[in-house]
Enzyme design. Structure first.
Site, PDB file in Angstrom:
ATOM      1  CG  ASN A  11      83.420  48.297   2.795  1.00 48.73           C
ATOM      2  OD1 ASN A  11      82.261  48.145   3.192  1.00 48.73           O
ATOM      3  ND2 ASN A  11      84.421  47.525   3.198  1.00 48.73           N
ATOM      4  CD1 TRP A  12      79.723  54.053   2.511  1.00 46.97           C
ATOM      5  CD2 TRP A  12      77.531  54.019   2.992  1.00 46.97           C
ATOM      6  NE1 TRP A  12      79.112  55.005   1.732  1.00 46.97           N
ATOM      7  CE2 TRP A  12      77.763  55.018   2.007  1.00 46.97           C
ATOM      8  CE3 TRP A  12      76.221  53.830   3.436  1.00 46.97           C
ATOM      9  CZ2 TRP A  12      76.733  55.805   1.471  1.00 46.97           C
ATOM     10  CZ3 TRP A  12      75.193  54.612   2.913  1.00 46.97           C
ATOM     11  CH2 TRP A  12      75.458  55.592   1.945  1.00 46.97           C
ATOM     12  CE  LYS A  13      85.859  49.063   6.284  1.00 42.46           C
ATOM     13  NZ  LYS A  13      87.135  48.754   6.893  1.00 42.46           N
ATOM     14  CG  HIS A  98      86.255  43.607   3.432  1.00 40.73           C
ATOM     15  ND1 HIS A  98      86.810  43.662   4.692  1.00 40.73           N
ATOM     16  CD2 HIS A  98      86.479  44.810   2.866  1.00 40.73           C
ATOM     17  CE1 HIS A  98      87.336  44.865   4.880  1.00 40.73           C
ATOM     18  NE2 HIS A  98      87.157  45.577   3.785  1.00 40.73           N
ATOM     19  CD  GLU A 100      86.725  45.389   8.007  1.00 38.40           C
ATOM     20  OE1 GLU A 100      85.533  45.577   7.691  1.00 38.40           O
ATOM     21  OE2 GLU A 100      87.575  46.298   8.021  1.00 38.40           O
ATOM     22  CD  GLU A 170      89.946  46.534   0.740  1.00 40.78           C
ATOM     23  OE1 GLU A 170      89.617  47.715   0.595  1.00 40.78           O
ATOM     24  OE2 GLU A 170      89.353  45.752   1.479  1.00 40.78           O
ATOM     25  CB  SER A 215      94.676  53.982   5.365  1.00 45.63           C
ATOM     26  OG  SER A 215      94.368  53.197   6.504  1.00 45.63           O
ATOM     27  N   GLY A 236      87.159  52.742   2.653  1.00 43.74           N
ATOM     28  CA  GLY A 236      86.381  52.502   3.861  1.00 43.74           C
ATOM     29  C   GLY A 236      86.056  53.817   4.556  1.00 43.74           C
ATOM     30  N   GLY A 237      86.830  54.147   5.577  1.00 45.72           N
ATOM     31  CA  GLY A 237      86.570  55.325   6.410  1.00 45.72           C
ATOM     32  C   GLY A 237      86.259  56.602   5.631  1.00 45.72           C
TER      33      GLY A 237
END
Ligand code: PEP
Length: 252
Positions: A11-13, A98, A100, A170, A215, A236-237
């Site tokens: 998930n590159w966001k 998601h 966010e 998540e 994470s 993600g990151g």
């Protein structure tokens, strides 16, 4: 024993420009042969990147996901992107719900019901995200919160439709914070999720992949993926670095 699909989805966001994103996809592609052949990679990229990334990964077996879609089919909804548009650009998947989006953009279960129905209509596989906040966990409500997120949205589907859904657990307190759920905490929730799904969808629940997100990185993926009900990760990151993303995919 039922073999569920193993999935590592990025998930590159809202990260990378289009050229940077296409470059990242090419870097993932260049290393794709390093991963076990039974692990499916999916790239969840911004809308603007979909066409370029679709072209870069064409024919590779790497899946393409959007990070959201509209709750309406088409028409006067300025700024929205429909499920049909996603299908037409080459998406096979769409991330829905998601945290966010729930937290910052007022995503409600009601809208998610509409979005998931439209995704289904277009043959897009939803990556449906659920998870509790730290406050909810500390109050001991994490199981019931996740259960109601599933009931309110996924229970509107038939078992045939549910068969194409990927669930991502998540915990909100673990997303982008560097705090990962322990393998024990994650497995316990994944088993609960599968039990809830089985209550509605029967045997189909055994075939539905449930991914962990929060994470997840090369240093902790192995322990998480070794758990019986964890079928991979939503990353993600660490998905913004091709080496880390592939290292995670090699952690089964
Ligand atoms: C996510 O937001 O889907 C996620 C898992 O992020 P991170 O890996 O950065 O915690």
């Amino acid at each position: 024993m039922i073999m569920r699909m193993k999935i590592v989805a990025g998930n590159w966001k809202m990260n990378t420009t289009v050229p940077e994103g296409v470059e990242l996809a090419k870097n993932v592609l260049a290393k794709v042969s390093e991963k076990p052949s039974d692990v499916k990679l999916i790239l969840g990229v911004p809308f603007t990147h979909l066409a370029g990334v679709a072209e870069a990964i064409s024919g590779s077996g790497i899946g393409l996901a959007a990070q959201n879609c509209a709750d309406k089919e088409s028409g006067a909804y300025t700024g929205e992107v429909s499920a049909a548009m996603l299908k037409s650009v080459g998406c096979g998947y769409v991330i829905l719900g998601h945290s966010e989006r729930r937290q910052y953009y007022g995503e409600t279960d009601e809208r998610l019901v509409a979005k998931i129905a439209l995704a289904m209509k277009e043959g897009l596989a939803p990556i449906f995200c659920v998870g509790e906040t730290l406050e909810q966990r500390e109050a001991g409500n994490h199981f019931s919160v996740v259960e109601s997120q599933i009931r309110n949205v996924l229970f509107t589907l038939t078992p045939e439709q549910a068969a194409s859904v990927i669930v991502a657990y998540e915990p909100v307190w673990a997303i982008g914070t560097g705090k990962t759920a322990t393998a024990g905490q994650a497995q316990e929730m994944h088993a609960h999720i599968r039990k809830v799904l089985a209550g509605r969808f029967g045997d189909v629940a055994e075939t539905m992949p449930v991914l962990y997100g929060g994470s997840c990185k090369p240093s902790n993926a192995k322990e998480l993926f070794a758990c019986a009900d964890i079928d991979g990760g939503l990353i993600g990151g660490a998905s913004l670095n091709a080496d880390d993303f592939l290292a995670i995919a090699k952690s089964f």
